[in-house]
Design an enzyme around this catalytic site. Structure first.
Site, PDB file in Angstrom:
ATOM      1  N   SER A  42       0.860  -1.193   0.000  1.00  0.00           N
ATOM      2  CA  SER A  42       0.000   0.000   0.000  1.00  0.00           C
ATOM      3  C   SER A  42       0.894   1.240   0.000  1.00  0.00           C
ATOM      4  O   SER A  42       2.115   1.124   0.136  1.00  0.00           O
ATOM      5  CB  SER A  42      -0.931  -0.006   1.210  1.00  0.00           C
ATOM      6  OG  SER A  42      -0.187   0.069   2.404  1.00  0.00           O
ATOM      7  N   ARG A  43       0.283   2.441  -0.116  1.00  0.00           N
ATOM      8  CA  ARG A  43       1.084   3.642  -0.350  1.00  0.00           C
ATOM      9  C   ARG A  43       1.514   4.393   0.910  1.00  0.00           C
ATOM     10  O   ARG A  43       2.623   4.907   0.994  1.00  0.00           O
ATOM     11  CB  ARG A  43       0.288   4.638  -1.213  1.00  0.00           C
ATOM     12  CG  ARG A  43      -0.087   4.133  -2.573  1.00  0.00           C
ATOM     13  CD  ARG A  43      -1.170   4.997  -3.159  1.00  0.00           C
ATOM     14  NE  ARG A  43      -2.326   5.075  -2.258  1.00  0.00           N
ATOM     15  CZ  ARG A  43      -3.337   5.904  -2.359  1.00  0.00           C
ATOM     16  NH1 ARG A  43      -3.369   6.772  -3.331  1.00  0.00           N
ATOM     17  NH2 ARG A  43      -4.344   5.883  -1.491  1.00  0.00           N
ATOM     18  N   ASP A  66       2.487   1.474  -4.961  1.00  0.00           N
ATOM     19  CA  ASP A  66       1.213   1.901  -5.534  1.00  0.00           C
ATOM     20  C   ASP A  66       0.825   0.868  -6.593  1.00  0.00           C
ATOM     21  O   ASP A  66       1.687   0.453  -7.391  1.00  0.00           O
ATOM     22  CB  ASP A  66       1.429   3.284  -6.182  1.00  0.00           C
ATOM     23  CG  ASP A  66       0.143   3.978  -6.540  1.00  0.00           C
ATOM     24  OD1 ASP A  66      -0.782   3.299  -7.024  1.00  0.00           O
ATOM     25  OD2 ASP A  66       0.075   5.212  -6.353  1.00  0.00           O
ATOM     26  N   LYS A  90     -12.542   3.996  -3.105  1.00  0.00           N
ATOM     27  CA  LYS A  90     -13.904   3.435  -2.980  1.00  0.00           C
ATOM     28  C   LYS A  90     -14.960   4.425  -2.514  1.00  0.00           C
ATOM     29  O   LYS A  90     -16.095   4.027  -2.253  1.00  0.00           O
ATOM     30  CB  LYS A  90     -13.864   2.222  -2.047  1.00  0.00           C
ATOM     31  CG  LYS A  90     -13.389   2.538  -0.656  1.00  0.00           C
ATOM     32  CD  LYS A  90     -13.711   1.469   0.360  1.00  0.00           C
ATOM     33  CE  LYS A  90     -13.828   2.130   1.711  1.00  0.00           C
ATOM     34  NZ  LYS A  90     -13.917   1.296   2.842  1.00  0.00           N
ATOM     35  N   LEU A 128     -11.284  -8.206  -4.627  1.00  0.00           N
ATOM     36  CA  LEU A 128     -12.546  -7.830  -4.004  1.00  0.00           C
ATOM     37  C   LEU A 128     -13.335  -6.906  -4.908  1.00  0.00           C
ATOM     38  O   LEU A 128     -12.796  -5.918  -5.421  1.00  0.00           O
ATOM     39  CB  LEU A 128     -12.286  -7.130  -2.657  1.00  0.00           C
ATOM     40  CG  LEU A 128     -12.154  -8.119  -1.500  1.00  0.00           C
ATOM     41  CD1 LEU A 128     -10.805  -8.769  -1.521  1.00  0.00           C
ATOM     42  CD2 LEU A 128     -12.395  -7.429  -0.190  1.00  0.00           C
ATOM     43  N   LYS A 132     -21.729  -2.418  -5.951  1.00  0.00           N
ATOM     44  CA  LYS A 132     -21.837  -1.227  -6.818  1.00  0.00           C
ATOM     45  C   LYS A 132     -21.319  -1.503  -8.243  1.00  0.00           C
ATOM     46  O   LYS A 132     -21.557  -0.714  -9.154  1.00  0.00           O
ATOM     47  CB  LYS A 132     -21.110  -0.044  -6.179  1.00  0.00           C
ATOM     48  CG  LYS A 132     -21.810   0.373  -4.886  1.00  0.00           C
ATOM     49  CD  LYS A 132     -21.188   1.535  -4.196  1.00  0.00           C
ATOM     50  CE  LYS A 132     -21.981   1.909  -2.944  1.00  0.00           C
ATOM     51  NZ  LYS A 132     -22.027   0.852  -1.914  1.00  0.00           N
ATOM     52  N   GLY A 175     -19.223  -1.195   9.571  1.00  0.00           N
ATOM     53  CA  GLY A 175     -18.215  -0.487  10.358  1.00  0.00           C
ATOM     54  C   GLY A 175     -16.890  -0.252   9.661  1.00  0.00           C
ATOM     55  O   GLY A 175     -15.931   0.172  10.293  1.00  0.00           O
TER      56      GLY A 175
HETATM   57  N1  LIG Z   1     -15.853  -1.342   2.740  1.00  0.00           N
HETATM   58  C1  LIG Z   1     -16.898  -1.809   2.079  1.00  0.00           C
HETATM   59  O1  LIG Z   1     -18.056  -1.563   2.474  1.00  0.00           O
HETATM   60  C2  LIG Z   1     -16.695  -2.643   0.851  1.00  0.00           C
HETATM   61  C3  LIG Z   1     -17.798  -3.326   0.300  1.00  0.00           C
HETATM   62  C4  LIG Z   1     -17.607  -4.111  -0.828  1.00  0.00           C
HETATM   63  C5  LIG Z   1     -16.355  -4.208  -1.396  1.00  0.00           C
HETATM   64  N2  LIG Z   1     -15.303  -3.511  -0.870  1.00  0.00           N
HETATM   65  C6  LIG Z   1     -13.992  -3.631  -1.530  1.00  0.00           C
HETATM   66  O2  LIG Z   1     -13.097  -4.207  -0.601  1.00  0.00           O
HETATM   67  C7  LIG Z   1     -11.781  -3.720  -0.817  1.00  0.00           C
HETATM   68  C8  LIG Z   1     -11.178  -3.252   0.499  1.00  0.00           C
HETATM   69  O3  LIG Z   1     -12.008  -2.245   1.056  1.00  0.00           O
HETATM   70  P1  LIG Z   1     -11.677  -1.594   2.458  1.00  0.00           P
HETATM   71  O4  LIG Z   1     -12.988  -1.265   3.088  1.00  0.00           O
HETATM   72  O5  LIG Z   1     -10.691  -2.417   3.200  1.00  0.00           O
HETATM   73  O6  LIG Z   1     -11.007  -0.226   1.956  1.00  0.00           O
HETATM   74  P2  LIG Z   1     -10.092   0.785   2.789  1.00  0.00           P
HETATM   75  O7  LIG Z   1     -10.231   0.560   4.237  1.00  0.00           O
HETATM   76  O8  LIG Z   1     -10.370   2.150   2.235  1.00  0.00           O
HETATM   77  O9  LIG Z   1      -8.611   0.355   2.352  1.00  0.00           O
HETATM   78  C9  LIG Z   1      -8.129   0.597   1.075  1.00  0.00           C
HETATM   79  C10 LIG Z   1      -6.696   0.139   1.039  1.00  0.00           C
HETATM   80  O10 LIG Z   1      -6.194   0.316  -0.285  1.00  0.00           O
HETATM   81  C11 LIG Z   1      -4.952   1.007  -0.213  1.00  0.00           C
HETATM   82  N3  LIG Z   1      -4.778   1.732  -1.464  1.00  0.00           N
HETATM   83  C12 LIG Z   1      -5.550   2.721  -1.972  1.00  0.00           C
HETATM   84  N4  LIG Z   1      -5.069   3.134  -3.139  1.00  0.00           N
HETATM   85  C13 LIG Z   1      -3.952   2.389  -3.385  1.00  0.00           C
HETATM   86  C14 LIG Z   1      -3.018   2.333  -4.440  1.00  0.00           C
HETATM   87  N5  LIG Z   1      -3.120   3.154  -5.498  1.00  0.00           N
HETATM   88  N6  LIG Z   1      -1.995   1.454  -4.378  1.00  0.00           N
HETATM   89  C15 LIG Z   1      -1.876   0.614  -3.306  1.00  0.00           C
HETATM   90  N7  LIG Z   1      -2.752   0.606  -2.293  1.00  0.00           N
HETATM   91  C16 LIG Z   1      -3.765   1.491  -2.331  1.00  0.00           C
HETATM   92  C17 LIG Z   1      -5.071   1.871   1.023  1.00  0.00           C
HETATM   93  O11 LIG Z   1      -3.806   2.224   1.588  1.00  0.00           O
HETATM   94  P3  LIG Z   1      -2.995   3.542   1.115  1.00  0.00           P
HETATM   95  O12 LIG Z   1      -4.004   4.648   1.094  1.00  0.00           O
HETATM   96  O13 LIG Z   1      -1.946   3.671   2.140  1.00  0.00           O
HETATM   97  O14 LIG Z   1      -2.442   3.221  -0.228  1.00  0.00           O
HETATM   98  C18 LIG Z   1      -5.777   0.896   1.967  1.00  0.00           C
HETATM   99  O15 LIG Z   1      -4.829  -0.001   2.485  1.00  0.00           O
HETATM  100  C19 LIG Z   1     -11.890  -2.641  -1.897  1.00  0.00           C
HETATM  101  O16 LIG Z   1     -11.503  -3.207  -3.114  1.00  0.00           O
HETATM  102  C20 LIG Z   1     -13.375  -2.300  -1.925  1.00  0.00           C
HETATM  103  O17 LIG Z   1     -13.765  -1.894  -3.222  1.00  0.00           O
HETATM  104  C21 LIG Z   1     -15.441  -2.755   0.252  1.00  0.00           C
END
Ligand SMILES: NC(=O)c1ccc[n+]([C@@H]2O[C@H](COP(=O)([O-])OP(=O)(O)OC[C@H]3O[C@@H](n4cnc5c(N)ncnc54)[C@H](OP(=O)(O)O)[C@@H]3O)[C@@H](O)[C@H]2O)c1
Length: 330
Positions: A42-43, A66, A90, A128, A132, A175
């Protein structure tokens, strides 16, 4: 549940490993398995620093990079056999306002994952996705649909015996960072909660269940599937009452890019969809290898869904009632 691809002894890279899902998944890995190596990709150094304060292990590595950076990604994949691709932008409003940023991370990032995984002979990649991405109406959903399509088509590029790519798609995670529960909790202090529409419904899954489902599908994936767990729905008004029973509600209207109800299996995908005990599988429309003759998972025979089937948050037969929501929110 049995799995024919154990994560014991594996070298696993998790893009977005510092996010809500990633952190839960890493905890699960060390609770249940003895992986040879786990790499967080991650970044942001601060998120990695803070995570390392909470989760550390001799085989856990924090790698700054990245997903847009193909060269760095390939470097991080040396010796990796399993990828969980969770990195994404997201937030729906941010994606509408900065579309090209979302496209670069969610679509070009997925393309980089495909190429680097094939080059480095990774065995399995699971990414994942989100509800949406089904019949998308906002840019975030559209980019996740493109990402899903890139990964599914990648099974052609890798060919038989090469890297397998599959998708797990689910709804809102209870959450998680930036989700409605922390938002309602914050707004509770004002005595008033904004409600977009009293009819609104959403799918819900806990972080634990999301991580367990990804782990389980990693074990059984053949390549090319979109795996969708059967999960409950909830009404947004029930959630508001469960978080803050004392608050009044202010109807603010649906935000740009939002739907009244979410979809996980669109009606037009019904012809490609098989139902299993606790999940659905949208099979790839281009069949790879032994599809669809070998559509068994964990010894379960699937059955095709009805032609007019659609899995939507408002036509679900499982619901989180008010009392259950109160328990889950704690
Ligand atoms: N949360 C939900 O309700 C939900 C529901 C359905 C599906 N999903 C999917 O599940 C996955 C994980 O969601 P989450 O809730 O864990 O999201 P999150 O808490 O926002 O975490 C996103 C992660 O991605 C990293 N990231 C963002 N841009 C990046 C890049 N360009 N290169 C490398 N790393 C990057 C962020 O770290 P840095 O910012 O440090 O890079 C962070 O570690 C996503 O694919 C999302 O679409 C989530």
């Amino acid at each position: 549940m049995s799995s024919n691809y154990s994560l014991n002894g594996r070298s696993i890279l998790i893009t977005g490993g510092t996010g809500s899902f990633g952190q839960r998944f890493v905890r699960r890995l060390y609770e249940l398995y003895k992986p040879a190596r786990v790499v967080i990709y991650s970044r942001d150094e601060l998120k990695q620093f803070e995570m390392a304060e909470k989760i550390n292990h001799p085989t856990l590595r924090y790698f700054i990079g990245d997903v847009r950076d193909a060269e760095r990604l390939q470097r991080a994949l040396k010796g990796i056999d399993t990828i969980v691709h969770a990195a994404a932008l997201k937030q729906v409003p941010a994606a509408e306002y900065n579309p090209i940023e979302c496209i670069k991370t969610n679509i070009l990032g997925a393309e980089n994952i495909v190429n680097a995984a094939i080059n480095e002979k990774v065995e399995r990649v699971i990414a994942l996705s989100t509800d949406k991405a089904a019949n998308p109406i906002n840019l975030y959903g559209a980019t996740k649909l493109c990402s899903d399509k890139l990964l599914i088509a990648a099974n052609h590029l890798s060919g038989q015996g090469g890297t397998r790519f599959s998708i797990v798609r689910y709804g809102n995670v209870i959450g998680s960072r930036g989700s409605v529960i922390p938002f309602f909790k914050e707004r509770r202090k004002t005595g008033k909660l904004p409600i977009t529409d009293v009819r609104m419904t959403r799918f819900w899954i806990t972080l634990d269940d999301g991580a367990a489902f990804v782990d389980r599908m990693l074990g059984v994936m053949k390549g090319g599937e979109v795996f969708i767990p059967k999960i409950p729905s909830m009404k947004i008004t029930d959630l508001a009452k469960a978080v803050a029973p004392e608050c009044t509600h202010e109807i603010v209207g649906i935000r740009p890019g939002e739907k009244l109800h979410e979809v996980m299996v669109p009606r037009d995908e019904a012809l490609n969809t098989m139902e299993y005990k606790d999940f659905y599988v949208i099979q790839p429309s281009f069949h790879f290898w032994d599809y669809p003759q070998d559509a068994k998972y964990e010894d379960m025979e699937g059955k095709p869904v009805a032609e007019d089937f659609e899995y939507r948050s408002d036509n679900n037969d499982r619901w989180f009632g008010f009392e259950e929501l109160k328990t889950v929110i704690g």
